[in-house]
Scaffold this motif. Structure first.
Motif, mmCIF file in Angstrom:
data_model
loop_
_atom_site.group_PDB
_atom_site.id
_atom_site.type_symbol
_atom_site.label_atom_id
_atom_site.label_comp_id
_atom_site.label_asym_id
_atom_site.label_seq_id
_atom_site.Cartn_x
_atom_site.Cartn_y
_atom_site.Cartn_z
ATOM 1 N N VAL A 53 41.657 -82.668 79.402
ATOM 2 C CA VAL A 53 40.445 -83.304 79.916
ATOM 3 C C VAL A 53 39.270 -82.372 79.688
ATOM 4 O O VAL A 53 39.392 -81.149 79.772
ATOM 5 N N SER A 54 38.131 -82.956 79.399
ATOM 6 C CA SER A 54 36.912 -82.196 79.178
ATOM 7 C C SER A 54 36.311 -81.823 80.526
ATOM 8 O O SER A 54 36.177 -82.670 81.414
ATOM 9 N N VAL A 55 35.959 -80.545 80.699
ATOM 10 C CA VAL A 55 35.376 -80.115 81.964
ATOM 11 C C VAL A 55 33.912 -79.717 81.813
ATOM 12 O O VAL A 55 33.148 -79.842 82.751
ATOM 13 N N ALA A 56 33.522 -79.242 80.651
ATOM 14 C CA ALA A 56 32.124 -78.876 80.410
ATOM 15 C C ALA A 56 31.923 -78.701 78.914
ATOM 16 O O ALA A 56 32.506 -77.796 78.326
ATOM 17 N N GLY A 57 31.136 -79.578 78.339
ATOM 18 C CA GLY A 57 30.907 -79.478 76.899
ATOM 19 C C GLY A 57 32.201 -79.579 76.129
ATOM 20 O O GLY A 57 32.937 -80.554 76.248
ATOM 21 N N SER A 58 32.501 -78.537 75.373
ATOM 22 C CA SER A 58 33.727 -78.557 74.566
ATOM 23 C C SER A 58 34.901 -77.883 75.271
ATOM 24 O O SER A 58 35.986 -77.793 74.710
ATOM 25 N N MET A 59 34.705 -77.426 76.510
ATOM 26 C CA MET A 59 35.789 -76.786 77.244
ATOM 27 C C MET A 59 36.743 -77.838 77.805
ATOM 28 O O MET A 59 36.310 -78.832 78.384
ATOM 29 N N THR A 60 38.056 -77.601 77.619
ATOM 30 C CA THR A 60 39.063 -78.528 78.131
ATOM 31 C C THR A 60 40.089 -77.780 78.974
ATOM 32 O O THR A 60 40.278 -76.574 78.826
ATOM 33 N N LEU A 61 40.704 -78.522 79.860
ATOM 34 C CA LEU A 61 41.807 -78.028 80.683
ATOM 35 C C LEU A 61 42.944 -79.035 80.619
ATOM 36 O O LEU A 61 42.718 -80.217 80.377
ATOM 37 N N THR A 62 44.143 -78.561 80.878
ATOM 38 C CA THR A 62 45.265 -79.476 81.020
ATOM 39 C C THR A 62 45.242 -80.040 82.432
ATOM 40 O O THR A 62 45.089 -79.303 83.399
ATOM 41 N N GLU A 63 45.367 -81.364 82.529
ATOM 42 C CA GLU A 63 45.472 -82.026 83.825
ATOM 43 C C GLU A 63 46.846 -82.673 83.889
ATOM 44 O O GLU A 63 47.195 -83.492 83.041
ATOM 45 N N VAL A 64 47.615 -82.278 84.874
ATOM 46 C CA VAL A 64 48.959 -82.823 85.070
ATOM 47 C C VAL A 64 48.881 -83.882 86.164
ATOM 48 O O VAL A 64 48.425 -83.603 87.267
ATOM 49 N N SER A 65 49.300 -85.096 85.836
ATOM 50 C CA SER A 65 49.374 -86.175 86.814
ATOM 51 C C SER A 65 50.815 -86.300 87.285
ATOM 52 O O SER A 65 51.739 -86.283 86.473
ATOM 53 N N VAL A 66 50.969 -86.408 88.599
ATOM 54 C CA VAL A 66 52.309 -86.529 89.179
ATOM 55 C C VAL A 66 52.318 -87.740 90.098
ATOM 56 O O VAL A 66 51.472 -87.859 90.977
ATOM 57 N N VAL A 67 53.269 -88.636 89.857
ATOM 58 C CA VAL A 67 53.470 -89.780 90.734
ATOM 59 C C VAL A 67 54.708 -89.472 91.567
ATOM 60 O O VAL A 67 55.818 -89.377 91.038
ATOM 61 N N PHE A 68 54.480 -89.261 92.858
ATOM 62 C CA PHE A 68 55.557 -88.964 93.800
ATOM 63 C C PHE A 68 56.008 -90.266 94.442
ATOM 64 O O PHE A 68 55.174 -91.062 94.867
ATOM 65 N N GLU A 69 57.326 -90.482 94.546
ATOM 66 C CA GLU A 69 57.854 -91.673 95.207
ATOM 67 C C GLU A 69 59.024 -91.291 96.102
ATOM 68 O O GLU A 69 59.815 -90.433 95.742
ATOM 69 N N GLY A 70 59.096 -91.944 97.249
ATOM 70 C CA GLY A 70 60.172 -91.693 98.192
ATOM 71 C C GLY A 70 59.740 -92.120 99.578
ATOM 72 O O GLY A 70 58.740 -92.831 99.748
ATOM 73 N N GLY A 71 60.458 -91.674 100.579
ATOM 74 C CA GLY A 71 60.105 -91.978 101.962
ATOM 75 C C GLY A 71 58.776 -91.339 102.326
ATOM 76 O O GLY A 71 58.396 -90.303 101.785
ATOM 77 N N GLU A 72 58.074 -91.956 103.250
ATOM 78 C CA GLU A 72 56.726 -91.495 103.606
ATOM 79 C C GLU A 72 56.697 -90.025 104.027
ATOM 80 O O GLU A 72 55.887 -89.252 103.539
ATOM 81 N N ASP A 73 57.573 -89.635 104.942
ATOM 82 C CA ASP A 73 57.603 -88.246 105.404
ATOM 83 C C ASP A 73 58.018 -87.297 104.281
ATOM 84 O O ASP A 73 57.461 -86.213 104.140
ATOM 85 N N THR A 74 58.994 -87.722 103.496
ATOM 86 C CA THR A 74 59.487 -86.891 102.398
ATOM 87 C C THR A 74 58.385 -86.638 101.387
ATOM 88 O O THR A 74 58.160 -85.503 100.957
ATOM 89 N N VAL A 75 57.671 -87.698 100.991
ATOM 90 C CA VAL A 75 56.605 -87.560 99.999
ATOM 91 C C VAL A 75 55.464 -86.704 100.545
ATOM 92 O O VAL A 75 54.943 -85.825 99.847
ATOM 93 N N ALA A 76 55.087 -86.916 101.779
ATOM 94 C CA ALA A 76 53.999 -86.127 102.375
ATOM 95 C C ALA A 76 54.339 -84.638 102.363
ATOM 96 O O ALA A 76 53.506 -83.799 101.987
#
Length: 91
Positions: A53-76
């Motif tokens: 992802v672009s953060v400023a001009g030509s500078m980029t960073l890796t952005e890791v997306s995580v989808v957590f699934e499970g019981g409400e307390d467990t995921v929290a």
């Protein structure tokens, strides 16, 4: 419960490692940034993907997306512990 979070400044490989330290196991995909990965633990799963992802001009960073699934307390609790690990990585 399903919760999606994004983390910058860590690699997907490191994110998988953190989830393994929290009791998960890589069950599908790869650790590399260019492929999705699924990590499963007791009563939870996490699907990871990464993109540059672009953060400023030509500078980029890796952005890791995580989808957590499970019981409400467990995921929290999992998201809280994972976030603590991910924040230490960048600092």
């Amino acid at each position: 419960m399903r919760r999606e979070e994004a983390f910058r400044g860590i690699s997907k490989r490191l994110a998988v490692h953190y989830l393994e330290n929290l009791g998960g196991e890589l069950v599908a995909g790869e650790r590399e940034d260019n492929a999705e990965a699924d990590v499963a633990g007791e009563d939870w799963t996490a699907t990871l993907s990464a993109e540059k992802v672009s953060v400023a001009g030509s500078m980029t960073l890796t952005e890791v997306s995580v989808v957590f699934e499970g019981g409400e307390d467990t995921v929290a609790e999992l998201v809280e512990k994972f976030t603590q690990k991910a924040m230490r990585a960048g600092g």
